[in-house]
Write an enzyme that holds these catalytic residues in place. Structure first.
Site, PDB file in Angstrom:
ATOM      1  CB  CYS A   4       0.235   3.927  -0.702  1.00  0.00           C
ATOM      2  SG  CYS A   4       1.026   3.695  -2.283  1.00  0.00           S
TER       3      CYS A   4
ATOM      4  CD  GLU B  33       3.626   1.009  -8.532  1.00  0.00           C
ATOM      5  OE1 GLU B  33       2.824   0.304  -7.927  1.00  0.00           O
ATOM      6  OE2 GLU B  33       3.279   1.893  -9.334  1.00  0.00           O
TER       7      GLU B  33
ATOM      8  CG  ASN C 101      -0.591  -3.795  -3.221  1.00  0.00           C
ATOM      9  OD1 ASN C 101      -0.321  -4.152  -2.086  1.00  0.00           O
ATOM     10  ND2 ASN C 101      -1.554  -2.935  -3.484  1.00  0.00           N
ATOM     11  CG  ASP C 102       2.245  -3.265  -8.954  1.00  0.00           C
ATOM     12  OD1 ASP C 102       1.927  -4.377  -9.425  1.00  0.00           O
ATOM     13  OD2 ASP C 102       1.563  -2.243  -9.117  1.00  0.00           O
TER      14      ASP C 102
ATOM     15  NE  ARG D  34      -1.521  -6.193  -7.588  1.00  0.00           N
ATOM     16  CZ  ARG D  34      -1.539  -4.870  -7.475  1.00  0.00           C
ATOM     17  NH1 ARG D  34      -0.501  -4.147  -7.867  1.00  0.00           N
ATOM     18  NH2 ARG D  34      -2.582  -4.259  -6.986  1.00  0.00           N
TER      19      ARG D  34
ATOM     20  NE  ARG E 297      -1.998   4.660  -8.706  1.00  0.00           N
ATOM     21  CZ  ARG E 297      -2.181   3.395  -8.337  1.00  0.00           C
ATOM     22  NH1 ARG E 297      -1.232   2.753  -7.692  1.00  0.00           N
ATOM     23  NH2 ARG E 297      -3.301   2.773  -8.601  1.00  0.00           N
TER      24      ARG E 297
ATOM     25  NE  ARG F   1      -5.021   1.148  -5.797  1.00  0.00           N
ATOM     26  CZ  ARG F   1      -4.922   0.722  -4.539  1.00  0.00           C
ATOM     27  NH1 ARG F   1      -5.793   1.120  -3.633  1.00  0.00           N
ATOM     28  NH2 ARG F   1      -3.951  -0.102  -4.182  1.00  0.00           N
TER      29      ARG F   1
ATOM     30  CG  HIS G 272     -22.543  -1.285  -3.540  1.00  0.00           C
ATOM     31  ND1 HIS G 272     -21.701  -0.205  -3.674  1.00  0.00           N
ATOM     32  CD2 HIS G 272     -23.549  -0.873  -2.749  1.00  0.00           C
ATOM     33  CE1 HIS G 272     -22.201   0.810  -3.011  1.00  0.00           C
ATOM     34  NE2 HIS G 272     -23.322   0.438  -2.437  1.00  0.00           N
TER      35      HIS G 272
HETATM   36  C1  PEP Z   1       0.847  -1.055  -5.110  1.00  0.00           C
HETATM   37  O1  PEP Z   1       1.278  -1.545  -6.154  1.00  0.00           O
HETATM   38  O2  PEP Z   1       1.215  -1.400  -3.979  1.00  0.00           O
HETATM   39  C2  PEP Z   1      -0.163   0.025  -5.167  1.00  0.00           C
HETATM   40  C3  PEP Z   1      -0.507   0.707  -4.099  1.00  0.00           C
HETATM   41  O3  PEP Z   1      -0.770   0.274  -6.349  1.00  0.00           O
HETATM   42  P1  PEP Z   1      -1.889  -0.676  -7.025  1.00  0.00           P
HETATM   43  O4  PEP Z   1      -2.292  -1.699  -6.000  1.00  0.00           O
HETATM   44  O5  PEP Z   1      -2.969   0.225  -7.435  1.00  0.00           O
HETATM   45  O6  PEP Z   1      -1.115  -1.273  -8.165  1.00  0.00           O
HETATM   46 MG    MG Z   2       0.883  -0.617  -8.057  1.00  0.00          MG
END
Ligand code: PEP
Ligand code: MG
Length: 545
Positions: free
Chosen positions: A503, A432, A455-456, A466, A333, A297, A190
């Site tokens: 995103c 993704e 990210n994915d 990751r 999402r 999210r 936090h």
């Molecule tokens: C991603 O995978 O880029 C994404 C935005 O979702 P998360 O990071 O929640 O997996």
């Molecule tokens: Mg993702």
């Protein structure tokens, strides 16, 4: 001069004196009790007082620090009422015939160890919360005052501590805090979240070298390098004063971008939205002048609960965000649980490759009752604002068609029950997985928009977990393979006349903003605190050059 190295959670510089946070630690003794039921009643009584106290604090803090930061007291209330937590305390009292303080102390240690062992960084950060809530109970049981000491000086100061519990952080007089330096802490704690939202430097993981002896001593915190200078020499002071002046000037400049358009020199426009993790984050969306929410999210509702969140609970959360955003886009999402995001009550089996496993839309499509509850809440909440729905981890057209069938069933059921809902809700998917990018021509015919989860997408394209720190040297976030997949998805989206956004974290990478604009990306959704930086970058680009 002493130089300490830690991990920075917000890039900025501050110069001031250290105030080492003092607290009264309770010493817990193990006492044998004969009347265990009377002891359980004593626990119940303390718990009720704790819940009431937290409720009052929540109300009080809404007035002083705002909804977002006050939300922590609501989370603490839920923790204090959590069945597993309470069962554990009662069980220890009964089976070991011991005093409540001791049972609470043991339960706090066990639960905090359990949180610390989790893969998900957010959940690891909850270890501090459970300790905090337990400390409160122990203070109530011993009749101590619940207020913590803070420095009484009128000057601004750099708060130093071993770690700061969320309620301790929230109760600090923030107008006096220049920065945070912590011996421990996690980047999703936090304190870290607060530092980011306050826009002040914070350095965690400094270890025991950050000694209490430094209380009152001059200090410089360099959030750009993660360094803390204790009793800095003149040369360092001058160098860091200049760094601070540069950083202040940049921040000042960014503030002037509020209310301005996200437009390039040649007139190309892009939407810049914010990513959020809970309704409490909406304040930061406004504070940073984001045009909407590009990724909400929704997992937070599931991760914070000890059982499946009800339709009503979800409806209220989505409705609140939609209403607060007053007509601005809110892309929610659907559930993305599994892999690094685990909730016990889902009873997911252990998997050898969880990131490639049973997660997100795969759970929703095989357990439609869970999915339908969320869809009902979403379609109902859509009456109260500009909600779009987005599905994660898509790999095939068949999945999208299956989703549509389930959505159709949900709508029929709502209609039959006479429950109001919005018929036409904008629907998109996350790109993704490499599979989704590669068949984005077909997928674009099925939906209203794409949002790229870099990210994915990066983890699956480069085969780099990751979560695995060791693989950092192999990870190249600018890898051509990932950029080619993004470009392919953008071209296919536009061929079908739908819009496409990003995103994932890469959306905030200003080294790539021009590349994304040239690809024709329509929207970037980034951490709220980075919105103005990305806007600044957009406004400096000339695509005619
Ligand atoms: C991603 O995978 O880029 C994404 C935005 O979702 P998360 O990071 O929640 O997996
Ligand atoms: Mg993702």
């Amino acid at each position: 001069m002493i130089v300490l190295q830690g991990k920075s959670v917000y890039k900025d510089v501050c110069i001031g004196k250290i105030s080492f946070y003092k607290r009264q630690e309770s010493i817990i003794k193990r006492i044998h009790v004969t009347d265990v039921e009377a002891e359980v009643a004593r626990f119940q009584d303390a718990k009720a007082k704790g819940v009431a106290q937290l409720g009052e604090l929540h109300e009080q803090m809404i007035q002083t620090v705002g909804e977002a930061d006050a939300a922590i007291f609501e989370i603490h209330q839920m923790m204090l009422e959590d069945l597993d937590y309470c069962d554990s305390i009662e069980n220890i009292i009964r089976t070991q015939e011991v005093n409540t303080e001791y049972a609470v102390g043991i339960t706090a240690d066990n639960f905090s160890d359990m949180f610390l062992a989790m893969d998900d960084e957010y959940m690891r950060g909850r270890a501090a919360d459970v300790k905090d809530v337990s400390e409160r109970l122990i203070r109530i049981l011993s009749g101590q005052d619940t207020r913590k000491q803070t420095t009484t000086s009128n000057d601004k100061y750099i708060v130093a501590a071993d770690d700061l519990a969320p309620s301790e952080t929230v109760q600090l007089d923030k107008s006096k805090v220049l920065g945070f330096i912590l011996q421990k802490g996690s980047s999703s704690s936090h304190t870290a979240i607060l530092a980011r939202s306050m826009g002040i430097p914070a350095i965690i993981g400094l270890g025991e070298n950050l000694s209490e002896e430094y209380d009152g001593v001059a200090c410089i915190v360099d959030g750009f390098t993660g360094q803390v200078y204790i009793e800095p020499d003149q040369a360092t002071l001058e160098e860091l004063q200049k760094k601070k002046a540069d950083s202040d000037a940049k921040k000042e400049l960014l503030q002037t971008l509020k209310g301005k358009e996200n437009v390039t020199i040649d007139g190309t426009k892009i939407n810049i939205y914010a990513n959020i993790g809970s309704p409490a984050d909406v304040a930061k969306v406004f504070a940073n002048d984001a045009g909407g929410i590009g990724l909400f999210r929704s997992e937070f509702l599931y991760l914070e609960n000890s059982d499946f969140p009800t339709e009503e609970q979800q409806f209220l959360a989505y409705k609140q965000v939609a209403e607060n955003m007053a007509g601005k886009k809110v892309i929610i999402r659907t559930l993305d649980i599994g892999a690094d995001k685990q909730a016990d009550y889902f009873n997911l089996d252990h998997e050898d490759n969880p990131a490639l496993g049973y997660r997100a839309i795969r759970i929703c499509l095989t357990q439609p009752e869970i999915f339908k509850t969320q869809l009902r809440a979403l379609y109902r909440a859509a009456c109260f604002g500009n909600i779009s729905i987005m599905y994660p981890m898509i790999t095939s057209v068949e999945e999208v068609r299956k989703i549509k069938e389930i959505v159709a069933e949900v709508k029929t059921e709502l209609k039959e029950e006479g429950v109001p809902f919005k018929e036409d809700v904008e629907t998109g998917i996350m790109i993704e997985t490499p599979a989704a990018a590669l068949i984005s021509d077909e997928l674009a015919k099925e939906v209203d928009f794409f949002s790229i989860g870099t990210n994915d997408l990066t983890q699956y394209t480069l085969a780099i977990d990751r979560q695995n720190q060791k693989l950092e040297p192999f990870s190249n976030t600018h890898h051509k393979a990932v950029l080619k997949l993004i470009q392919m998805a953008a071209e296919n989206a536009h061929k079908e006349g739908i819009w496409i956004g990003i995103c994932g974290e890469l959306g905030a990478d200003t080294e790539l903003t021009e590349t994304f604009l040239r690809m024709g990306i329509d929207e970037l959704s980034v951490s709220a605190g980075l919105v103005l930086q990305v806007r600044n970058q957009v406004r400096s680009i000339d695509l005619n050059k």
